[in-house]
Design a protein around this motif. Structure first.
Motif, PDB file in Angstrom:
ATOM      1  N   VAL A  69      92.714  83.562   5.123  1.00 16.15           N
ATOM      2  CA  VAL A  69      92.796  83.521   3.665  1.00 16.15           C
ATOM      3  C   VAL A  69      94.193  83.945   3.193  1.00 16.15           C
ATOM      4  N   ASN A  70      94.803  83.086   2.404  1.00 18.09           N
ATOM      5  CA  ASN A  70      96.093  83.362   1.768  1.00 18.09           C
ATOM      6  C   ASN A  70      97.245  83.564   2.761  1.00 18.09           C
ATOM      7  N   SER A  71      97.458  82.532   3.568  1.00 17.40           N
ATOM      8  CA  SER A  71      98.606  82.558   4.480  1.00 17.40           C
ATOM      9  C   SER A  71      99.927  82.425   3.727  1.00 17.40           C
ATOM     10  N   MET A  72      99.866  81.972   2.479  1.00 20.65           N
ATOM     11  CA  MET A  72     101.077  81.791   1.676  1.00 20.65           C
ATOM     12  C   MET A  72     101.263  82.910   0.657  1.00 20.65           C
ATOM     13  N   SER A  73     100.570  84.022   0.878  1.00 15.44           N
ATOM     14  CA  SER A  73     100.686  85.159  -0.026  1.00 15.44           C
ATOM     15  C   SER A  73     100.066  86.381   0.640  1.00 15.44           C
ATOM     16  N   ASP A  74      99.797  87.410  -0.161  1.00 17.72           N
ATOM     17  CA  ASP A  74      99.088  88.608   0.279  1.00 17.72           C
ATOM     18  C   ASP A  74      97.946  88.808  -0.708  1.00 17.72           C
ATOM     19  N   SER A  75      96.718  88.807  -0.221  1.00 17.48           N
ATOM     20  CA  SER A  75      95.553  88.903  -1.100  1.00 17.48           C
ATOM     21  C   SER A  75      95.563  90.154  -1.969  1.00 17.48           C
ATOM     22  N   PHE A  76      96.292  91.188  -1.533  1.00 18.79           N
ATOM     23  CA  PHE A  76      96.335  92.449  -2.267  1.00 18.79           C
ATOM     24  C   PHE A  76      97.686  92.664  -2.960  1.00 18.79           C
TER      25      PHE A  76
ATOM     26  N   VAL B  76     103.748  84.808  -8.425  1.00 18.54           N
ATOM     27  CA  VAL B  76     102.445  84.912  -7.765  1.00 18.54           C
ATOM     28  C   VAL B  76     101.383  84.239  -8.637  1.00 18.54           C
ATOM     29  N   ILE B  77     100.760  83.191  -8.094  1.00 16.56           N
ATOM     30  CA  ILE B  77      99.803  82.391  -8.847  1.00 16.56           C
ATOM     31  C   ILE B  77      98.414  82.455  -8.193  1.00 16.56           C
ATOM     32  N   PHE B  78      97.409  82.743  -9.010  1.00 15.00           N
ATOM     33  CA  PHE B  78      96.013  82.735  -8.543  1.00 15.00           C
ATOM     34  C   PHE B  78      95.411  81.386  -8.942  1.00 15.00           C
ATOM     35  N   HIS B  79      95.006  80.604  -7.958  1.00 20.06           N
ATOM     36  CA  HIS B  79      94.478  79.260  -8.193  1.00 20.06           C
ATOM     37  C   HIS B  79      92.949  79.328  -8.280  1.00 20.06           C
ATOM     38  N   TYR B  80      92.446  79.464  -9.487  1.00 18.84           N
ATOM     39  CA  TYR B  80      91.004  79.649  -9.685  1.00 18.84           C
ATOM     40  C   TYR B  80      90.195  78.464  -9.175  1.00 18.84           C
ATOM     41  N   ASP B  81      90.769  77.265  -9.219  1.00 14.20           N
ATOM     42  CA  ASP B  81      90.032  76.090  -8.759  1.00 14.20           C
ATOM     43  C   ASP B  81      89.705  76.148  -7.268  1.00 14.20           C
ATOM     44  N   GLU B  82      90.476  76.948  -6.512  1.00 19.32           N
ATOM     45  CA  GLU B  82      90.238  77.062  -5.066  1.00 19.32           C
ATOM     46  C   GLU B  82      88.954  77.839  -4.754  1.00 19.32           C
ATOM     47  N   LEU B  83      88.491  78.652  -5.698  1.00 15.66           N
ATOM     48  CA  LEU B  83      87.321  79.499  -5.441  1.00 15.66           C
ATOM     49  C   LEU B  83      86.065  78.694  -5.162  1.00 15.66           C
TER      50      LEU B  83
ATOM     51  N   THR C 243      93.342  77.445   7.082  1.00 13.44           N
ATOM     52  CA  THR C 243      93.845  78.360   6.057  1.00 13.44           C
ATOM     53  C   THR C 243      93.260  77.988   4.695  1.00 13.44           C
ATOM     54  N   TRP C 244      93.172  78.974   3.829  1.00 14.64           N
ATOM     55  CA  TRP C 244      92.619  78.799   2.487  1.00 14.64           C
ATOM     56  C   TRP C 244      93.504  79.576   1.520  1.00 14.64           C
ATOM     57  N   ASN C 245      94.346  78.861   0.807  1.00 17.02           N
ATOM     58  CA  ASN C 245      95.331  79.511  -0.055  1.00 17.02           C
ATOM     59  C   ASN C 245      94.880  79.518  -1.513  1.00 17.02           C
ATOM     60  N   ILE C 246      94.171  80.577  -1.848  1.00 21.51           N
ATOM     61  CA  ILE C 246      93.741  80.810  -3.223  1.00 21.51           C
ATOM     62  C   ILE C 246      94.906  81.351  -4.045  1.00 21.51           C
ATOM     63  N   ILE C 247      95.822  82.032  -3.369  1.00 25.56           N
ATOM     64  CA  ILE C 247      97.012  82.602  -4.007  1.00 25.56           C
ATOM     65  C   ILE C 247      98.255  82.009  -3.361  1.00 25.56           C
ATOM     66  N   THR C 248      99.266  81.722  -4.158  1.00 26.75           N
ATOM     67  CA  THR C 248     100.575  81.331  -3.635  1.00 26.75           C
ATOM     68  C   THR C 248     101.630  82.245  -4.255  1.00 26.75           C
ATOM     69  N   GLY C 249     102.691  82.490  -3.488  1.00 25.19           N
ATOM     70  CA  GLY C 249     103.774  83.341  -3.968  1.00 25.19           C
ATOM     71  C   GLY C 249     103.586  84.795  -3.559  1.00 25.19           C
ATOM     72  N   CYS C 250     104.710  85.481  -3.351  1.00 27.99           N
ATOM     73  CA  CYS C 250     104.627  86.865  -2.891  1.00 27.99           C
ATOM     74  C   CYS C 250     105.973  87.552  -3.106  1.00 27.99           C
ATOM     75  N   ALA C 251     106.082  88.775  -2.611  1.00 28.81           N
ATOM     76  CA  ALA C 251     107.336  89.529  -2.642  1.00 28.81           C
ATOM     77  C   ALA C 251     107.419  90.341  -1.360  1.00 28.81           C
ATOM     78  N   LYS C 252     108.615  90.571  -0.881  1.00 30.26           N
ATOM     79  CA  LYS C 252     108.804  91.309   0.368  1.00 30.26           C
ATOM     80  C   LYS C 252     108.356  92.755   0.211  1.00 30.26           C
ATOM     81  N   LYS C 253     107.599  93.233   1.191  1.00 27.97           N
ATOM     82  CA  LYS C 253     107.029  94.576   1.158  1.00 27.97           C
ATOM     83  C   LYS C 253     107.665  95.510   2.169  1.00 27.97           C
ATOM     84  N   SER C 254     107.943  95.008   3.385  1.00 26.47           N
ATOM     85  CA  SER C 254     108.505  95.860   4.435  1.00 26.47           C
ATOM     86  C   SER C 254     109.309  95.008   5.398  1.00 26.47           C
TER      87      SER C 254
END
Length: 278
Positions: free
Chosen positions: A62-69, A42-49, A1-12
């Motif tokens: 990619v982004n198992s701990m969030s939603d890329s979109f 929701v945090i975008f971790h630029y250092d992960e890029l 896994t590669w978590n560039i983003i952490t945090g999310c919100a429920k969608k469905s």
């Protein structure tokens, strides 16, 4: 896994028992710096890029701990994620989203497999958004599968993954819901991957009969759960409700809660672990 983003919100509805939220709380409690902000931040971790994935020919989620979109992620940030994937062509990167309306309009590298979650029939429209993209491999994740999806138009789709829910509050998955998808994949020549039953499974799909203290239910194809073993549980239900159940019509299945590991991924006593053709 590669978590560039952490945090999310429920969608469905599939987000109800979100594994990422539970894991996020655990990592926060452990003092992990990356997860110090609450899950709804929701945090975008630029250092992960700039991170380079070691080895060759890895399959990276990619982004198992969030939603890329996620709505809080900009189009420019999404482009940066895709560019980072493009810079490592030796690996395959899987990106999965419930925000399907955002996926058209981006240019996807050939080493990005793009997917949308379809856990209930009302979300089949997400497939249409996926079809509008130029992603080389397009896939559906029907996990956790929460009802019968009915007829599926799989034109332009390369892969379908199906799985049940895990965790203490996991909802059971009806066997006929899974078989319906498998048959349609076979008919439409789409790779089918049955990932897991989750916490619940039919007793006949495991290698040994459940222990005496195992919880049983009778699961109907409309999602109703009747606690206990057949036939006593059905008799008790009919007396209590006054309803006479047609067990053939409702495709009644006995299910047992044995845990994800023991439940495994047999379907009709065989494995379905197909992958798309690149």
């Amino acid at each position: 896994t590669w978590n560039i983003i952490t945090g999310c919100a429920k969608k469905s509805e599939g987000c109800k028992n979100c594994y990422a939220e539970t894991m996020h709380k655990r990592l926060t409690a452990m003092g992990q710096e990356k997860y110090k902000v609450p899950f709804d931040g929701v945090i975008f971790h630029y250092d992960e890029l700039s991170k380079k994935i070691a080895g060759k020919n890895k399959m990276v989620f990619v982004n198992s701990m969030s939603d890329s979109f996620n709505e809080k992620i900009t189009g420019e940030q999404i482009d940066k994620i895709l560019s980072a994937c493009r810079s490592q062509p030796q690996h395959i990167f899987q990106i999965l989203t419930k925000r399907a309306e955002r996926v058209p309009g981006f240019i996807y590298p050939d080493n990005v497999w793009l997917g949308v979650t379809v856990e209930k029939a009302k979300y089949k429209s997400r497939i249409d958004y996926l079809r509008k993209t130029d992603a080389k491999i397009k896939f559906l994740s029907c996990e956790p599968l929460l009802e019968d999806l009915g007829e599926l138009d799989l034109s332009g789709i390369d892969w379908v993954i199906v799985g049940g829910e895990s965790g203490n509050k996991a909802r059971p998955m009806h066997p006929e819901w899974v078989k319906n998808i498998q048959k349609q994949c076979e008919k439409q020549n789409v790779a089918f991957f049955f990932k897991q039953w989750g916490e619940w499974c039919p007793p006949l799909e495991i290698d040994e009969f459940p222990e005496k203290n195992t919880k049983f239910i009778v699961l109907l194809n409309d999602g109703r759960m009747i606690n206990g073993l057949y036939p006593q549980s059905i008799n008790d239900y009919e007396k209590e409700t006054g309803e006479t159940l047609d067990l053939v019509k409702f495709q009644a299945h006995l299910m047992c809660k044995v845990g994800k590991s023991k439940a495994g991924s047999y379907l009709g006593r065989r494995y379905y672990k197909e992958y798309p053709k690149e």
